[in-house]
Design a protein around this motif. Sequence first.
Motif, PDB file in Angstrom:
ATOM      1  N   ASN A   2     -13.108  12.097   4.074  1.00 44.17           N
ATOM      2  CA  ASN A   2     -12.201  11.796   2.907  1.00 44.17           C
ATOM      3  C   ASN A   2     -12.081  12.691   1.408  1.00 44.17           C
ATOM      4  O   ASN A   2     -13.260  12.396   0.751  1.00 44.17           O
ATOM      5  CB  ASN A   2     -12.348  10.518   2.768  1.00 44.17           C
ATOM      6  CG  ASN A   2     -10.820   9.854   2.091  1.00 44.17           C
ATOM      7  OD1 ASN A   2     -10.673  10.260   1.308  1.00 44.17           O
ATOM      8  ND2 ASN A   2     -11.167   8.507   2.203  1.00 44.17           N
ATOM      9  N   SER A 144      -2.963   4.847  -4.687  1.00 42.75           N
ATOM     10  CA  SER A 144      -2.298   6.036  -3.659  1.00 42.75           C
ATOM     11  C   SER A 144      -2.662   6.767  -2.795  1.00 42.75           C
ATOM     12  O   SER A 144      -3.561   7.113  -1.841  1.00 42.75           O
ATOM     13  CB  SER A 144      -1.230   5.901  -4.967  1.00 42.75           C
ATOM     14  OG  SER A 144      -0.608   5.378  -5.185  1.00 42.75           O
ATOM     15  N   LEU A 146      -6.309   6.958  -2.369  1.00 43.76           N
ATOM     16  CA  LEU A 146      -7.777   5.513  -1.340  1.00 43.76           C
ATOM     17  C   LEU A 146      -6.796   4.460  -0.643  1.00 43.76           C
ATOM     18  O   LEU A 146      -7.927   3.408  -1.233  1.00 43.76           O
ATOM     19  CB  LEU A 146      -8.673   5.635  -2.056  1.00 43.76           C
ATOM     20  CG  LEU A 146      -9.235   7.221  -2.532  1.00 43.76           C
ATOM     21  CD1 LEU A 146     -10.481   6.799  -4.040  1.00 43.76           C
ATOM     22  CD2 LEU A 146      -9.637   7.603  -1.462  1.00 43.76           C
ATOM     23  N   PRO A 147      -5.929   4.489  -0.076  1.00 43.96           N
ATOM     24  CA  PRO A 147      -5.813   3.108   0.377  1.00 43.96           C
ATOM     25  C   PRO A 147      -6.339   2.092   0.978  1.00 43.96           C
ATOM     26  O   PRO A 147      -6.069   1.094   0.757  1.00 43.96           O
ATOM     27  CB  PRO A 147      -4.209   3.308   0.583  1.00 43.96           C
ATOM     28  CG  PRO A 147      -4.378   4.932   0.986  1.00 43.96           C
ATOM     29  CD  PRO A 147      -5.399   5.954   0.287  1.00 43.96           C
ATOM     30  N   ASP A 148      -7.076   2.902   1.494  1.00 46.20           N
ATOM     31  CA  ASP A 148      -8.080   1.775   2.738  1.00 46.20           C
ATOM     32  C   ASP A 148      -9.597   1.899   2.089  1.00 46.20           C
ATOM     33  O   ASP A 148     -10.130   0.087   2.215  1.00 46.20           O
ATOM     34  CB  ASP A 148      -8.422   2.644   3.894  1.00 46.20           C
ATOM     35  CG  ASP A 148      -7.892   4.027   4.376  1.00 46.20           C
ATOM     36  OD1 ASP A 148      -6.914   3.085   4.809  1.00 46.20           O
ATOM     37  OD2 ASP A 148      -8.396   4.770   5.174  1.00 46.20           O
ATOM     38  N   ILE A 149      -9.595   1.904   1.027  1.00 49.08           N
ATOM     39  CA  ILE A 149     -10.972   1.020  -0.065  1.00 49.08           C
ATOM     40  C   ILE A 149     -10.017   0.470  -1.942  1.00 49.08           C
ATOM     41  O   ILE A 149     -10.405  -0.418  -1.507  1.00 49.08           O
ATOM     42  CB  ILE A 149     -11.060   2.758  -1.040  1.00 49.08           C
ATOM     43  CG1 ILE A 149     -11.770   3.447  -0.060  1.00 49.08           C
ATOM     44  CG2 ILE A 149     -12.019   2.320  -1.621  1.00 49.08           C
ATOM     45  CD1 ILE A 149     -12.344   4.642  -0.275  1.00 49.08           C
ATOM     46  N   THR A 151      -7.005  -1.941  -3.487  1.00 48.80           N
ATOM     47  CA  THR A 151      -5.447  -2.222  -3.541  1.00 48.80           C
ATOM     48  C   THR A 151      -5.272  -2.047  -5.155  1.00 48.80           C
ATOM     49  O   THR A 151      -5.860  -1.638  -6.427  1.00 48.80           O
ATOM     50  CB  THR A 151      -5.208  -3.930  -3.098  1.00 48.80           C
ATOM     51  OG1 THR A 151      -6.595  -4.847  -4.635  1.00 48.80           O
ATOM     52  CG2 THR A 151      -6.114  -3.840  -1.871  1.00 48.80           C
TER      53      THR A 151
END
Length: 466
Positions: A2, A144, A146-149, A151
């Motif tokens: 990442n 935007s 780190l959308p998996d981490i 909100t």
Amino acid sequence: MNLPLIIVVLYIAALFAISAYARKLAAAGSEGFILAGRQLTTPLIAVTITGLAIGGASTIGVAEQAYSVGLAAGWYNVAWGAGAILMGLVAASRYRKLNISTLPELFEKLYDTKGRVLCVFSQMLILLVITSMQYIAGGAILASLLPDIFTLKTGMVMSAVVFVGITFVGGMWSAGLSNILNVILIYGGIIVAAIATLGQQGGLSSIAIKLPQEVPYLHFVNGLGLTAIVGWFAVMMTQTLSLQATVQIACGAKDEKQAKRGFVLGGLLMLPIGFLAAIMGIAAKAAYPDISATMALPNIIMSLNPVIAGITLAALWAADVSTACSLLLGTSTLFVQDIYKRFIQPEADDQKLMTMSKITIIILGAVTFISSLTVVSILKTLLVFLSLTTAFTVTILFTIFFPGLCRKNSAFVTIIAGIGVLLLWQFVPAIRIVPHVIYLEWIVCVITFLGVAVVDPVKTSILAES
């Protein structure tokens, strides 16, 4: 792997390493913490004022506006730059010469105590609102990136932790030194991203074909209109002369010449960034016509090469960090110097004042985060609240250039008039006889100041060195 996460982690680590070094420089006492021991040189002033200006409003906010109106949104940063240059030419060296810490302190020296009190509460309100907007932009960037981490809300929380932490550790030295990294990152990231975005979408001509034709997206003026752009210049040139965050940078200068040159250089540095952000906002409109305008810039950047995207969004987050740190420090200084030290514990020693500054930064960080949840449009909200600085700027300009017209009650009554105009503008639409509240603020505040000069016989004792 990442890459964006690695880039953000490295950036945060670098910021806290810089702040740890800054902590040693700020250890000399409260003046070292809030004013960098009055040792800021021309380059440090330039990057600090640039970092203050190039924040959420100047990047995410400009792109958000450009998503709707086009290139004309880029004039916001030019207006900021013009204001910084004006500050350098007119007032920065004078503030440094007076050896003050805050604008309200100056108001009490030159006018009266009630002017100081009203000034400090008004300035704190303005700074708190602007700080709140940095969390929104910071949250949008991290969501935007780190959308998996993250909100939007958890990104805002993370932004708040970093903003408050860096300011808490090193004060003005943190803001100044970290802005060397921030400004390099901001300019490098946004320039590379703008070039990559244009290349990816086939240039402006290809982008133009995809845009709604009813909006002049590629015109430098028509999307907003000359009146609105002139209003921006009026607001930004007004606020830079009297906003505590800018005044505090001038007061931290090593000497008067460094203060003047630093602001002029910083103003010049600001000029191109707005149009680069606007271009990316326009590209986002072409590529993502139905997304939230606030997410325009982050989304277009995330469509780029992962390395470029990670560096650029880290750069945008750096812009937020640099602005928020200066704003939090300015608000804390107002409370500690103009409320706590002046009225609550006048006998407080230097160590006590430094401790209170740090406690206040944490409290203000929490307050501004909570208030950020209610802010909707970044630029619109910012410009309305910045117009309140008109009363301070009018007072300062009369003090510098027409001291014979200054009376004991001039500052207090002019601030009251400025607050009254802002409230009426918000709640009584019938008074909106001019395009922007800033015009009415100038008319009313100048007339009020001159009116006090006519009816008030008590002259103020303007300092000879001012």
